[in-house]
Design an enzyme around this catalytic site. Structure first.
Site, PDB file in Angstrom:
ATOM      1  N   PHE A 214       0.831  -1.211   0.000  1.00  0.00           N
ATOM      2  CA  PHE A 214       0.000   0.000   0.000  1.00  0.00           C
ATOM      3  C   PHE A 214       0.871   1.270   0.000  1.00  0.00           C
ATOM      4  CE2 PHE A 214      -1.732   2.713   3.589  1.00  0.00           C
ATOM      5  CZ  PHE A 214      -2.415   3.588   2.760  1.00  0.00           C
ATOM      6  N   ILE A 215       1.733   1.419   0.974  1.00  0.00           N
ATOM      7  CA  ILE A 215       2.541   2.653   1.041  1.00  0.00           C
ATOM      8  C   ILE A 215       3.615   2.649  -0.048  1.00  0.00           C
ATOM      9  CG2 ILE A 215       4.094   4.055   2.485  1.00  0.00           C
ATOM     10  CD1 ILE A 215       2.588   3.010   4.941  1.00  0.00           C
TER      11      ILE A 215
ATOM     12  N   GLY B 215       1.679  -7.526  -0.378  1.00  0.00           N
ATOM     13  CA  GLY B 215       1.591  -6.591  -1.504  1.00  0.00           C
ATOM     14  C   GLY B 215       0.845  -7.241  -2.659  1.00  0.00           C
TER      15      GLY B 215
ATOM     16  N   LEU C 208      10.547  -1.019   3.221  1.00  0.00           N
ATOM     17  CA  LEU C 208       9.153  -1.090   3.684  1.00  0.00           C
ATOM     18  C   LEU C 208       8.674  -2.533   3.828  1.00  0.00           C
ATOM     19  CD1 LEU C 208       7.657   1.667   1.379  1.00  0.00           C
ATOM     20  CD2 LEU C 208       7.455   1.707   3.854  1.00  0.00           C
TER      21      LEU C 208
ATOM     22  N   THR D  63      10.487 -12.171   9.297  1.00  0.00           N
ATOM     23  CA  THR D  63      10.472 -11.213   8.187  1.00  0.00           C
ATOM     24  C   THR D  63      11.048  -9.880   8.644  1.00  0.00           C
ATOM     25  OG1 THR D  63       8.444 -12.219   7.403  1.00  0.00           O
ATOM     26  CG2 THR D  63       8.972 -10.075   6.493  1.00  0.00           C
TER      27      THR D  63
ATOM     28  N   ALA E 289      11.410   1.966   7.400  1.00  0.00           N
ATOM     29  CA  ALA E 289      10.068   2.285   7.881  1.00  0.00           C
ATOM     30  C   ALA E 289       9.829   1.501   9.161  1.00  0.00           C
ATOM     31  CB  ALA E 289       9.030   1.925   6.837  1.00  0.00           C
TER      32      ALA E 289
ATOM     33  N   TYR F 139       5.721  -7.762  17.300  1.00  0.00           N
ATOM     34  CA  TYR F 139       5.824  -6.830  16.178  1.00  0.00           C
ATOM     35  C   TYR F 139       6.624  -5.597  16.600  1.00  0.00           C
ATOM     36  CZ  TYR F 139       4.292  -3.726  12.431  1.00  0.00           C
ATOM     37  OH  TYR F 139       4.260  -2.853  11.378  1.00  0.00           O
TER      38      TYR F 139
ATOM     39  N   LYS G  91      10.434  -4.598  15.317  1.00  0.00           N
ATOM     40  CA  LYS G  91      10.714  -3.333  14.647  1.00  0.00           C
ATOM     41  C   LYS G  91      11.701  -2.499  15.467  1.00  0.00           C
ATOM     42  CE  LYS G  91       9.210  -2.228  11.169  1.00  0.00           C
ATOM     43  NZ  LYS G  91       9.630  -2.561   9.782  1.00  0.00           N
TER      44      LYS G  91
END
Ligand code: UDP
Length: 321
Positions: free
Chosen positions: A13-14, A38, A78, A97, A119, A151, A155
Site C-alpha cells: 500500500f505505502i 503486496g 518497507l 520477516t 520504515a 511486532y 521493529k
C-alpha cells in the site's frame, strides 16, 4: 544524475504510492516484493514507465538483493509483516520477516554505501500513556506471551540495527516511525480499521467496533506520509535519527464508525465486538496513539495537508462499487 531508488515492499500500500511519487519526480525506481501482502495490481500501472523495474522475490534472496542494492543510491525498506491481525496470527513469520529482512537490507546497503530509510512503526511506543509520543520517550511493551508485542519488539530491533550501522559504519540510515496511514489500495484483510469500516458501511454489513470504541487513533493520508518519506530522504540532517510521521487529528474508534456511517449514508448498525473475539484471548490494545511531530516539522517543514474527512472521502470513492 538521476537517482535510482530501491523500494523493498514496493508493491504494498505505502510502497506503491511512494514508487509512483518518486517516478513522477524523475527518479528511477526498482521494487522488490514477494507479494505476501503486496499486490501486483498496485504497481501494474507503473510497469512500462521509463526508469521503473520490479523483481517479485523475497528480501531474503541475497543474490537478488545484492544486485538491486549495487544499482541503487537509496533504499527504502518497507518490506515487513503488516497489520495487527496478521501479526497476531503469524508470529514466526512476523519476527523472521522483520528482523532478517532489515538485517539483509542493511548488510547489502553497507556493501555499496547506499542510503537507507527504514520504515518503523508507532507500535514501538507500545502501551506508553504519555501522549503525544516523542521519539526519545521510554517504551513500555507488554509481555512476550502476547504476540502483538513481537511486532513492536522486532521493529525496535530494526531501529537498533539501523542506528548501529550508522554509528559503527557511518552508513546513512534514517528511521521513520509511521503512525496509522490510510488511503486507496489499503485493504482491511489484515485488520486496518478504515478500509474495514468503509467496506462494511458500503455493503450494509455491521460496522465492527472492537472493545468499547473509546480507544483513539490519528489517521494520516498516504500522500502525506509519502511526502514525509521523500523529505526525510532528501535531508542530509535526517541521517542517524528517528522521526515520527503521522497526523495529530485524534478520533475515537466509535466516533470514526459514526463518521463513516454518516459520510457513506449507510444504514449499517454499529456493533461492539470484544477484543478476545476480534483477535485472540488476552489481546491488548493501545488506548491512545498520538504522535509529536515537531522533530520532522522543525527539520523539514512537513505537516499533513489532508484532514480525516478528506481521507475518508477518498477511501469511500475508492471502495464504492
Ligand atoms: N478496530 C476496530 N474494528 C475493526 C478493526 C480495527 O474497532 O474492524 C480497532 C482496533 O482494535 C484499534 C483501531 O481500530 O483500536 C485501529 O486498528 P488498526 O488495526 O487499523 O490499527 P492499529 O492502530 O491497531 O495498528
Amino acid at each position: 544524475m538521476v537517482e535510482r531508488i530501491l523500494i523493498t515492499g514496493g508493491a504494498g500500500f505505502i510502497g506503491s504510492h511512494l514508487a509512483e511519487k518518486l517516478l513522477d519526480a524523475g527518479s528511477q525506481v526498482a521494487i522488490l516484493d514477494d507479494l505476501s501482502t503486496g499486490k501486483f495490481e498496485n504497481i501494474q500501472h507503473l510497469a512500462g514507465r521509463p526508469g521503473f523495474s520490479f523483481a517479485i522475490d523475497s528480501i531474503t534472496n541475497a543474490t537478488v538483493l545484492d544486485r538491486l542494492a549495487s544499482e541503487s543510491q537509496l533504499i527504502v525498506h518497507l518490506a515487513a509483516a503488516v497489520g495487527v491481525k496478521l501479526v497476531v496470527e503469524q508470529p514466526v513469520q512476523t519476527i523472521e520477516t522483520n528482523i532478517m529482512g532489515a538485517e539483509a537490507v542493511l548488510k547489502a546497503a553497507a556493501r555499496y554505501r547506499a542510503k537507507v530509510l527504514i520504515a518503523s512503526t508507532s507500535e514501538v511506543y507500545g502501551k506508553g500513556v504519555r501522549v503525544p509520543f516523542r521519539e526519545d520517550d521510554d517504551v513500555v511493551l507488554g509481555p512476550t506471551s502476547r504476540n502483538r508485542w513481537a511486532y513492536a519488539a522486532s521493529k525496535m530491533v530494526d531501529e537498533f540495527l539501523g542506528l548501529a550501522y550508522y554509528q559503527k559504519y557511518s552508513l546513512p540510515v534514517v528511521i521513520a516511525r509511521l503512525f496509522n496511514t490510510v488511503g486507496p489500495r489499503q485493504v482491511g484483510r489484515y485488520g486496518m480499521v478504515i478500509p474495514r469500516f468503509v467496506g462494511q458501511a458500503l455493503s450494509g454489513n455491521p460496522i465492527t467496533v472492537y472493545g468499547d470504541g473509546s480507544q483513539s487513533r490519528c489517521f494520516c493520508d498516504v500522500s502525506d506520509t509519502v511526502r514525509a518519506l521523500e523529505m526525510l530522504l532528501e535531508n542530509e540532517k535526517a541521517v542517524g535519527k528517528v522521526f515520527n510521521v503521522g497526523s495529530t487529528e485524534e478520533i475515537t474508534i466509535l466516533d470514526l464508525a459514526r463518521r463513516v456511517k454518516k459520510l457513506t449514508g449507510s444504514d449499517s448498525p454499529i456493533t461492539f465486538i470484544p477484543y478476545d473475539e476480534a483477535y485472540a484471548p488476552g489481546f491488548e490494545d493501545m488506548q491512545r496513539r498520538v504522535p509529536d511531530t515537531s522533530r520532522i516539522r522543525t527539520m523539514t517543514g512537513w505537516k499533513p495537508r489532508n484532514n480525516l474527512d478528506d481521507i475518508l472521502q477518498r477511501v469511500i470513492a475508492w471502495l464504492r462499487p
